[in-house]
Scaffold this active site. Structure first.
Site, PDB file in Angstrom:
ATOM      1  CG  ASP A  61      -1.769   1.456   1.449  1.00 18.82           C
ATOM      2  OD1 ASP A  61      -1.662   2.231   0.621  1.00 18.82           O
ATOM      3  OD2 ASP A  61      -2.499   0.830   2.229  1.00 18.82           O
ATOM      4  CB  SER A 146      -2.117  11.257 -17.221  1.00 19.99           C
ATOM      5  OG  SER A 146      -2.953  11.652 -18.200  1.00 19.99           O
ATOM      6  CE1 TYR A 168      -4.991  10.136 -12.546  1.00 23.27           C
ATOM      7  CE2 TYR A 168      -5.531  11.094 -14.338  1.00 23.27           C
ATOM      8  CZ  TYR A 168      -4.710  10.397 -13.833  1.00 23.27           C
ATOM      9  OH  TYR A 168      -4.196   9.222 -14.515  1.00 23.27           O
ATOM     10  CB  VAL A 201      -5.348   2.237 -21.226  1.00 19.84           C
ATOM     11  CG1 VAL A 201      -5.477   0.539 -21.399  1.00 19.84           C
ATOM     12  CG2 VAL A 201      -4.033   2.714 -21.707  1.00 19.84           C
ATOM     13  CB  THR A 203      -8.117  -0.333 -17.245  1.00 18.71           C
ATOM     14  OG1 THR A 203      -8.084   0.833 -16.771  1.00 18.71           O
ATOM     15  CG2 THR A 203      -7.041  -0.536 -17.926  1.00 18.71           C
TER      16      THR A 203
END
Length: 245
Positions: A61, A146, A168, A201, A203
């Protein structure tokens, strides 16, 4: 010392992380599968081994100092060094409709949680693994970022860069900036560190929306993880080459 390269990928039990792990394993690396869900971790390791890949599980983690310390100790016992670290684990944070995060009404706890994983987790894992990386003859670190972290692209009104993601996207900008600072610190040491954009992608992270497969998304990270000694460092890439900061 064995000539087999040792790699650790965080967030590796599924999606792009799994594809990176499988790709490195197919190239002959012994791969540590980092993941916080131990049942999914075990399933991923079994699947990789069934494909003929030398894989071992690393419960991890990235937001827990105790877990990260334990992961470093496990890699030490399993392999004695680390040649490749891929910081792939990441979260988007709570999204509104249309995968949207409005900065004018953003819950600060969402921002804190995203940064804790996407940035502070990377720093914590990287620093814990550094003693092992320094035992390698060609250490490589890849931070999975990203293109939404590119200030240049985000600020260009003519660039189609997706919806506003006020937690994000800045977390990836932060990650890019941290990557550059590590590269400056590592200058002359042989440690190459770069940021990789996998593209959009399909996912569970994206709700399975996107034109790219996990294998396609993993390609740039795998390339950066296997750079020659004269390769670039402190840079940001996707499949087509460098991305502007």
């Amino acid at each position: 010392m064995s000539n087999t390269k040792i790699a650790l990928v965080t967030g590796a039990n599924k999606g792009i992380g799994y594809a990176i792990t499988a790709g490195l394993g197919a190239l002959g690396h012994r791969v540590g599968v980092g993941a916080r869900d131990e049942s999914r971790l075990e399933a991923a390791v079994e699947k990789l081994r069934a494909a003929g890949i030398d894989a071992f599980g690393v419960p991890l983690d990235v937001t827990s100092r105790l877990s990260v310390t334990g992961a470093a100790e496990l890699v030490e016992r399993e392999a004695g060094r680390l040649d490749v670290l891929v910081n792939n684990a990441g979260i988007s944070g709570e999204m509104g409709p249309g995968w949207f995060q409005d900065p004018t009404g953003l819950d600060l706890d969402v921002v804190r949680t995203v940064v804790e994983t996407n940035v502070l987790g990377v720093i914590q894992v990287t620093n814990a693994m550094l003693p092992l990386l320094r035992r390698s003859g060609s250490p490589r670190i890849v931070n999975v970022s990203s293109s939404v972290g590119s200030l240049t692209l985000q600020a260009d009104p003519d660039t189609e860069i997706g919806p506003v993601m006020a937690a994000y996207a800045p977390s990836k900008t932060f990650l890019n900036a941290v990557t550059v600072q590590y590269a400056r610190q590592f200058a002359g040491t042989g440690i190459l560190i770069n940021a990789a954009c996998p593209g959009l992608v399909a996912t569970d992270f994206t709700g399975f929306h996107g034109p790219r497969t996990p294998d396609q998304g993993a390609a740039t990270a795998i390339r950066l993880a296997t750079l020659p000694n004269d390769g670039p460092t402190g840079s940001f890439f996707d499949d087509d080459g460098p991305i502007p900061w």
